[in-house]
Design a protein around this motif. Structure first.
Motif, PDB file in Angstrom:
ATOM      1  N   PHE A 132      -7.752 -10.831  -6.360  1.00 26.52           N
ATOM      2  CA  PHE A 132      -8.135 -10.155  -7.598  1.00 26.52           C
ATOM      3  C   PHE A 132      -9.634 -10.275  -7.846  1.00 26.52           C
ATOM      4  N   LYS A 133     -10.193  -9.250  -8.466  1.00 26.04           N
ATOM      5  CA  LYS A 133     -11.576  -9.350  -8.933  1.00 26.04           C
ATOM      6  C   LYS A 133     -11.648 -10.247 -10.155  1.00 26.04           C
TER       7      LYS A 133
ATOM      8  N   SER B 294      -5.977  -5.443  -1.036  1.00 29.80           N
ATOM      9  CA  SER B 294      -6.210  -6.880  -1.171  1.00 29.80           C
ATOM     10  C   SER B 294      -5.491  -7.471  -2.376  1.00 29.80           C
ATOM     11  N   THR B 295      -5.136  -6.632  -3.352  1.00 28.18           N
ATOM     12  CA  THR B 295      -4.417  -7.117  -4.530  1.00 28.18           C
ATOM     13  C   THR B 295      -3.076  -7.721  -4.126  1.00 28.18           C
ATOM     14  N   ALA B 296      -2.460  -7.182  -3.088  1.00 24.83           N
ATOM     15  CA  ALA B 296      -1.172  -7.698  -2.619  1.00 24.83           C
ATOM     16  C   ALA B 296      -1.275  -9.131  -2.132  1.00 24.83           C
TER      17      ALA B 296
ATOM     18  N   VAL C 282       0.819  -1.213   0.000  1.00 23.79           N
ATOM     19  CA  VAL C 282       0.000   0.000   0.000  1.00 23.79           C
ATOM     20  C   VAL C 282       0.853   1.263   0.000  1.00 23.79           C
ATOM     21  N   ARG C 283       2.096   1.146   0.418  1.00 24.58           N
ATOM     22  CA  ARG C 283       2.998   2.307   0.432  1.00 24.58           C
ATOM     23  C   ARG C 283       3.741   2.475  -0.890  1.00 24.58           C
ATOM     24  N   ASN C 284       3.592   1.492  -1.796  1.00 21.43           N
ATOM     25  CA  ASN C 284       4.306   1.533  -3.085  1.00 21.43           C
ATOM     26  C   ASN C 284       3.436   0.952  -4.198  1.00 21.43           C
ATOM     27  N   MET C 285       2.145   1.241  -4.165  1.00 23.50           N
ATOM     28  CA  MET C 285       1.175   0.546  -4.998  1.00 23.50           C
ATOM     29  C   MET C 285       1.425   0.712  -6.504  1.00 23.50           C
TER      30      MET C 285
END
Length: 817
Positions: free
Chosen positions: A499-500, A493-495, A469-472
Motif C-alpha cells: 500500500f502507498k 502490488s496492492t494484492a 489483477v483479474r478481479n481487482m
C-alpha cells in the motif's frame, strides 16, 4: 376629468390600504416573532440551573473512565487542577488585567455581565459584509461558559449564558473577583491553564514579574490557543501581530502611556518553553495506551457531533463526564506485562531508546466488535497521549492482506475455491513495465503446480497477484466492507500489501475479525457510552450496524480452514503460532506478513474468543535483522494469546456443517486418482479439501496433472531426465521402467522453455531460475532418440514412420551407460 380623478383617487386609496395592510402584517409578524423569541428566552431562563459559589470556585470536575466490567480504569484529573497554579488578583499585574480587558471586554467594569453594544455589533458584523466580525461574549460570559461547560452552538445556549452572566455579577458584586476567576481558568495552549502557569511555562517567571510586553503577549493566546501557540514558530509570529493589536488598544483606552507603548513594542521577548518547567508545575499522570485511544476517539466523536476540538477537550478533561469502555482489564494486564518485559525484546537491551525496535498489538472480541486490549509500543509507557502504534501507524501489511483482499472475496463469489490449482509461472503483472517479470515470491522461486490453500500457507505472491489483477474491482469492494478502503490504489502490488498508505494493527484486527465472526464485520469500538453525572447520554455506541462481508454464509468457514493450515502445517510460514497446553491444542488461524527488505513483520490471527493483530518493526523503517528479529510479530502474538487463553475453556472456531469434503490432488485441484496417491509426495499433496456446496470438483473431474509412463534408461533429455520410451527401446532390448510424475501440457512446456531462453539471451545466464520447483517430478517430454537411431540403422524402422515431435529439439540427448 371627474372620472379620471375618481379612478386616480381610488388607486391612491387602494395603495394606501395595501401599505397599511403590509405595515399591520409586519407589526403582527414582529409581535408574533417577538413573542416566540420571548417565550424561548423565558424557557431558557427558567430551565437554567443557577450558578453557585461552589460552581465558580470548584475545579474538581473529574472524568471517570470505566472498563467493560464497570471498574474504574482511570480518573482524568482536571487539567485546570493538574496544570494550573492559582494566582490571587493582587499577584496579577495591572498591565495583565488591563491587557485582557482591552482586547476581550473593554466595558468590563461598567456592564452588568452582558455588553449590549458589543452583542449587537457582533450580530451586525456577522450579517453585514465589510463591517468585520468579532465575538460578543464578555469576560463574565466567557467565565460562565468555562464553569458550566455549556458550549453548544445554539441560540438557547447563548440566552442561558447571558442570563447566567447577569446572575453571576449579582452573585459576586466585585469585578476584580470575577476577573481573578477568569484569569485562573483560561487556556494558554500546551496544557497550561491560568496566568500563573502560563508565565512559568513561557517566560520562566512568576506572573507578578511579567513585563508589559509579556502581559500583552499572554493576553492574546486564549483567543485561539492553536493559532497563537508560543511553542510553534507560526504561533509566535501570529501572536506578535496580536500583541501589537493589544498594545494599540491599551494605548487607545489610556491604560498605558506613549512611552510605555514604544518600550513594549521594542522589547524582544525571550521564551523559556523549551527549558524545564519549574518544579511547582504539576504534571499529568501517564495514561495507558488504551486510555489514550479512548480520549482520542471520544474527542473525534464529540467533534463529529458538533463540538469544536477545544470544546471537546474541555468536556473530556474538565467536564466531569463518565466513559464506559470495552477494555477487558484481565487481558490488558497480560498484554502490558509482556510488552514491558525486556526479556521478550532482548534485541533492544543496551540500545539507545531511539534505536530500539517497536511492537504493537490490538485485540478485539470479534463477536461484539469491541476492542479489549491494545499496546502501542515497546517497553514502559512514560508519557500520556503519545504516539500509539496500535492505532496510529500506517505500515504496509504484506501478505496478511491476502485473505481479506484476494482469497476470501474470490471464494465467496465462486471464482476460486481453497482447492483451485494453478501452474505458477513467471508473470508480467507490472502495468508500468510489462516486459518486467513481476512479482516474485519471497524465496525467488517458481513453484509450478499448487493450489490456493498451499499458496496462502506458503505466503507465495504470484498466485495472489495473478488472481487479484483479474478481479481487482471485486476484491477492493470486499476489502472496503472489511473496513479498509483501497479503491485509490488499484495496482497489482496492492494484492501483496504494497500500500502507498498503510494500515494499523487495529485496522488489520478489525478486518480479520469479520472472518472469525462468520463474515460479519463491526467497526471496532473502544467505548459504549459517554454520559454526564446526571445520566445524560452524550455519545452512544450500543446500537451499531453490522456489515455482512460475504454473500455466502459458508465462505468464512472455508477461509478459516485455510488460515488454520497456516498455523498448523509444518511447511507454513506461520507454523510457530500454534499454541498447546500440554497435549491440548488451541484452535486458531492466522497469517504472517512481511514487507520489502524486511521493514515490517506482522501476524494477524484469531481464536474462538479473540482476534489480534501484531506488528513489529522500526519507526524509521529500518530493515529488521532476520537472524534475530525474523517473525518476531508471530512470537509476541503467540506469547500474548497463549497467556490470555490459558485459563479459558477451549472454544472452537466458527465452522459450518454445510461444507462438502473431497479428497483432491494439490497439483490439479481435482479429485485424486490412484496415480496421485502413488506420487512420492502424496502424503502432503493428496488431502481432503472443504468446499462451499456446489463448488467442489464434479464426480468425474479427476487429476490430469499426474501420469504413469515408461522411460528408457538409455537416453536423457536436456534437463537430465530419462526420455520417454518408444517401441524401439523394447525392440532394442534397452532397460525400460514405469515412472509416475507430473506431465504438463505441451503449451506450458513451450512457455517455460521460451521464458528461460529469452531471459538467458537478455542477461547471459540465470534462465534456469524459471524452472518450477516441482520440475524434479516432471516427466520428460522427449522420446528416446538413441534406440530409434539404432533401430533405424538396422533397417527396422519403416520409411513412413514419424518420430514423436520433441526428437527434433533434442540435440543434446546422449546414450547412457
Amino acid at each position: 376629468m371627474k372620472r379620471r380623478y375618481r379612478i386616480s383617487r381610488a388607486i391612491r386609496i387602494t395603495t394606501s390600504n395595501l401599505i397599511l395592510v403590509i405595515i399591520l402584517t409586519a407589526f403582527l409578524a414582529a409581535g408574533i416573532l417577538a413573542g416566540l423569541l420571548g417565550g424561548i428566552a423565558i424557557g431558557c431562563v427558567i430551565t437554567s440551573k443557577p450558578l453557585t459559589l461552589n460552581d465558580l470556585y470548584s475545579t474538581d470536575r473529574q472524568t471517570v473512565i470505566f472498563d467493560s466490567d464497570g471498574n474504574t480504569m482511570v480518573t482524568l484529573k482536571s487539567t485546570i487542577v493538574e496544570n494550573s497554579i492559582w494566582a490571587g488578583i493582587d499577584e496579577i499585574p495591572e498591565n495583565l488585567r488591563n491587557a485582557f480587558v482591552a482586547i476581550e471586554d473593554e466595558r468590563f467594569y461598567t456592564h452588568n455581565g452582558v455588553d449590549l453594544k458589543r452583542s449587537v455589533s457582533a450580530v451586525v458584523g456577522f450579517f453585514v459584509p465589510g463591517m468585520g466580525s468579532h465575538g460578543g461574549s464578555t469576560i463574565t460570559q466567557q467565565l460562565v461558559k468555562k464553569v458550566t461547560g455549556d458550549d453548544a452552538h445554539s441560540v438557547p445556549r447563548k440566552i442561558r449564558e447571558q442570563w447566567r452572566a447577569i446572575q453571576l455579577e449579582n452573585l459576586i458584586d466585585d469585578k476584580d473577583k470575577i476577573l481573578e476567576l477568569y484569569l485562573n481558568r483560561i487556556y494558554f495552549a500546551n496544557n497550561c491553564y491560568g496566568v500563573q502557569i502560563a508565565a512559568n511555562k513561557y517566560f520562566g517567571c512568576s506572573v507578578s514579574d511579567l513585563s508589559l510586553a509579556q502581559c500583552a503577549y499572554l493576553a492574546g493566546i486564549p483567543n485561539n490557543p492553536n493559532k497563537y501557540n508560543p511553542a510553534t514558530t507560526t504561533g509566535r509570529q501570529n501572536e506578535y501581530k496580536r500583541q501589537v493589536i493589544i498594545l494599540d488598544k491599551m494605548l487607545e483606552l489610556g491604560f498605558i502611556t506613549e512611552e510605555e507603548y514604544i518600550e513594549a513594542i521594542q522589547t524582544e521577548l525571550t521564551f523559556k518553553i523549551d527549558e524545564q518547567t519549574p518544579t511547582e508545575t504539576k504534571k499529568l499522570n501517564t495514561y495507558s495506551y488504551y486510555t489514550d485511544m479512548v480520549i482520542k476517539t471520544v474527542r473525534e466523536d464529540l467533534v463529529a457531533s458538533g463540538y469544536t476540538v477545544q470544546e471537546a477537550n474541555n468536556l473530556i478533561f474538565n467536564g466531569g463526564i463518565n466513559i464506559q469502555t470495552t477494555q477487558d482489564t484481565r487481558v490488558q494486564n497480560i498484554v502490558d506485562s509482556i510488552f514491558t518485559d525486556e526479556n521478550n525484546f532482548k534485541m533492544n537491551i543496551g540500545r539507545d531508546p531511539e534505536d530500539c525496535s517497536q511492537c504493537a498489538i490490538a485485540i478485539i472480541d470479534h463477536e461484539k466488535g469491541e476492542i479489549v486490549a491494545i499496546y502501542g509500543g515497546y517497553g514502559e509507557k512514560t508519557q500520556s497521549l503519545t504516539y500509539n502504534r496500535a492505532t496510529d501507524i500506517q505500515r504496509q501489511p504484506g501478505s496478511t492482506i491476502k485473505p481479506l483482499l484476494v482469497y476470501g472475496p474470490l471464494i465467496d463469489r465462486g471464482i476460486i475455491t481453497a482447492g483451485t490449482a494453478m501452474d505458477e509461472e513467471a508473470e508480467h503483472l507490472d502495468a508500468s513495465n510489462t516486459d518486467r517479470i513481476w512479482p516474485s515470491n519471497w524465496d525467488n522461486k517458481i513453484h509450478g503446480y499448487l493450489n490456493a490453500r498451499y499458496a496462502l500457507l506458503m505466503s507465495y505472491n504470484i498466485p495472489a497477484a495473478h488472481f487479484f489483477v483479474r478481479n481487482m474491482t471485486l476484491c477492493l469492494e470486499y476489502l472496503k466492507r472489511e473496513g479498509i478502503d483501497k479503491f485509490d490504489e488499484p495496482y497489482a502490488s496492492t494484492a501483496l500489501g504494497g500500500f502507498k498508505k498503510g494500515v494499523s494493527p487495529l485496522e488489520m484486527a478489525a478486518g480479520y475479525s469479520a472472518i472469525a465472526n462468520g463474515g460479519v464485520y463491526y467497526k471496532p469500538i473502544c467505548y459504549t457510552k459517554v454520559y454526564t453525572t446526571s445520566g445524560e447520554i452524550l455519545l452512544d455506541n450500543t446500537q451499531r450496524q453490522a456489515t455482512m462481508v460475504y454473500e455466502n454464509p459458508d465462505t468464512a468457514a472455508v477461509v478459516t480452514s485455510m488460515l488454520e493450515s497456516v498455523s498448523h502445517d509444518s511447511r507454513s510460514t506461520g507454523r510457530f503460532s500454534a499454541i498447546y497446553y500440554g497435549d491440548t491444542e488451541l484452535p486458531l488461524g492466522g497469517k504472517t506478513g512481511s514487507t520489502t527488505d524486511l521493514v515490517d513483520y506482522w501476524f494477524v490471527g484469531f481464536t474462538g474468543y479473540y482476534t489480534a493483530a501484531c506488528w513489529y518493526g522500526y519507526d524509521d523503517s529500518s530493515p529488521c535483522d532476520s537472524s534475530i528479529e525474523g517473525g518476531w510479530a508471530t512470537t509476541i502474538w503467540t506469547k500474548v494469546m497463549t497467556e490470555i487463553h490459558r485459563d479459558l475453556p477451549i472454544k472452537d472456531l466458527q465452522r459450518s456443517d454445510n461444507l462438502v469434503k473431497v479428497e483432491i490432488c494439490t497439483s490439479s485441484g481435482k479429485r485424486a486418482t490412484d496415480i496421485c496417491k502413488r506420487d512420492p509426495r502424496a502424503s502432503q499433496w493428496v488431502y481432503e479439501e472443504v468446499y462451499i456446496p456446489g463448488t467442489e470438483p464434479g464426480p468425474m473431474e479427476y487429476c490430469d496433472c499426474h501420469a504413469e509412463k515408461e522411460v528408457c534408461l538409455v537416453s536423457r533429455d536436456p534437463y537430465n531426465k530419462y526420455c520417454l520410451a518408444t517401441e524401439w527401446c523394447k525392440i532394442m532390448g534397452s532397460r525400460v521402467l514405469t515412472n509416475i510424475g507430473l506431465y504438463r501440457s505441451e503449451e506450458m512446456i513451450a512457455y517455460i522453455e521460451k521464458t528461460i531462453k529469452d531471459y538467458t539471451e537478455e542477461y547471459g545466464s540465470g534462465g534456469d531460475q524459471f524452472l518450477p520447483v516441482d520440475w524434479g517430478q516432471e516427466m520428460s517430454h522427449y522420446y528416446c532418440p538413441t534406440c530409434y537411431e539404432k533401430a533405424k540403422a538396422m533397417g527396422l524402422v519403416p520409411e513412413d514412420y514419424v518420430f514423436p515431435e520433441h526428437y527434433t529439439l533434442d540435440a543434446e540427448a546422449e546414450e547412457q551407460d
